[in-house]
Motif scaffolding. Structure first.
Motif: not given
Length: 432
Positions: A334, A337-338
């Motif tokens: 995550k 991705q961010e």
């Protein structure tokens, strides 16, 4: 004893191998021919310290074998352990299709001899009864008891945990099955809890949910510490000395991941809601964890005045924890991705999980061979998994390799004082 273990993932492969090491004859079954062939060549499909040596040893001694023939394994065994996956569905419920599929196969291969079938997989309350119904539908005259013996293994120390468990929980509806399973597990520990299958199934979910709750609680405290400039490490030490609380699972950071905690918290929540009970605490535990992995990025954005586009970020660690190659629900996924969505570039390092990450991460990131290489010319370093190689990096190495002296420690595992003394901008989670 003669055992069949159906499923050669973490639980099945480790459990089967360790039971063989105790002197039992164990047949491990998997429906993936290629996987079985690899295991027969002593190629271990997972990274787990000490496992490869035990597999090789017990195969050579004739105590451990691998096959795709579930019928033969069932017929030659007194105890059949079901250790297949119960992945999360879109609703949060556990997907029991693999468990029920195995039950169908077992029912179709049973003879008239007594068998104990054990659910090792993490399953909802009532699954043992459902498995028994499926088997008896296929074979009405089956002489069986279906029991629940949940596993409490930690990836990265699963072999050690098997041989030195805190407790063994046996959920059995008959004294005969309980006695047999007691005999199987007695070499491991005297701490054996014998109860009914439904309570055993709930013990597993309740245990994981409680540990997840401790993690989310200390992370919430860490976030408040950030606001008030307190040090969560000191807070956790002070809390942990209270014997009612204890120090374990009070390590603040970027949240829990892996194949157990996220899935099991959601599954328990689903079980409650299915009966129209709304577990507010479990919802909060999940919500805190979902948000926690963003803390590192929030620190980075503050350091660079709101704009991180074009920055090169070194990601140290991809696995959800050290000593495993498992990246399921890993915070790193995550975070990457961010960062990409905000325009940052990524160069990552993990000593064992990089290949697994490449299969999942579609982002255009580069992979370094060493932790030191990952730092080279980066504008900031993120410690995401506290691998020994990453923790061993010195303040001088960080300063010399980084383009800008910024270190964000998502596991609070680095020496903050030493890094700051070297002139490095250091941010932990809830640390001064």
């Amino acid at each position: 004893m003669n055992l069949a273990v159906i499923g050669t993932g973490y639980v099945g492969l480790v459990s089967g191998t360790c039971f063989a090491e105790l002197g039992n004859r164990v047949i491990c079954v998997d429906n993936m021919t290629e996987k079985v062939e690899r295991l027969n060549r002593n190629e271990i499909p997972i990274y787990e310290p000490g496992l490869e040596e035990l597999v090789r040893k017990n195969k050579e001694e004739g105590l451990l074998s691998f096959t795709t023939d579930i019928g033969g394994a069932v017929r030659h065994s007194d105890i059949i352990l079901i250790a297949v996956g119960t992945p999360e569905t879109e609703t949060g419920a556990a997907d029991l299709s693999y468990v029920y599929g195995v039950a169908e196969e077992i029912g179709g291969t049973l003879d008239d001899s007594y068998k104990v079938i054990v659910n090792k997989s993490t399953v909802p309350v009532g699954t043992a009864e459902a498995v028994e119904r499926i088997i008896q539908k296929r074979q009405p005259a089956a002489a069986i008891d279906v029991c629940s013996v949940p596993e409490f293994l930690r990836e990265g120390s699963a072999v050690k945990d098997t041989f030195h468990p805190d407790r063994v929980v046996i959920g059995a509806a008959s004294d005969r099955a309980a006695a047999l399973l007691n005999d199987l597990h007695r070499p491991l520990t005297e701490q054996i809890v014998v109860t009914d299958p439904r309570s055993s199934e709930m013990i597993k979910y309740a245990s994981n949910a409680f540990l997840a709750t401790k993690i989310s609680f200390i992370n919430e405290i860490a976030n408040i510490c950030d606001i008030y400039e307190a040090d969560v490490n000191a807070v956790a030490r002070g809390m942990g000395l209270d014997h009612r609380i204890g120090p374990k699972f009070l390590n603040a950071g970027i949240g829990y991941g892996g194949s157990c905690f996220p899935k099991d918290v959601k599954a328990l929540k689903y079980l409650a809601e299915e009966k129209e009970y709304h577990p507010s605490l479990l919802q909060a535990v999940n919500d805190v964890n979902e948000q926690q992995n963003r803390r590192m990025i929030e620190h980075l954005v503050r350091i660079f005045d709101g704009d991180i586009s074009g920055l090169r970020i070194a990601i140290l660690g991809l696995a959800f924890k050290p000593n495993t190659d498992d990246i399921r629900e890993a915070p790193a996924l995550k975070i990457i991705q961010e960062l990409e969505e905000q325009g940052a570039k990524i160069q990552a390092f993990d000593p064992v999980a990089a290949e697994n990450a490449k299969q999942i991460i579609n982002a255009d990131i580069s992979y370094a061979e060493t932790a030191l290489d990952a730092l080279k010319d980066a504008d900031a370093a993120f410690l995401v998994t506290e691998w020994a190689e990453c923790k061993a990096l010195t303040p001088t190495q960080f300063k010399e390799q980084l383009n800008r002296p910024v270190v964000i420690d998502g596991r609070n595992a680095l020496d903050a004082k030493a890094l700051k003394a070297e002139g490095i901008i250091y941010h932990g989670i809830g640390r001064k």
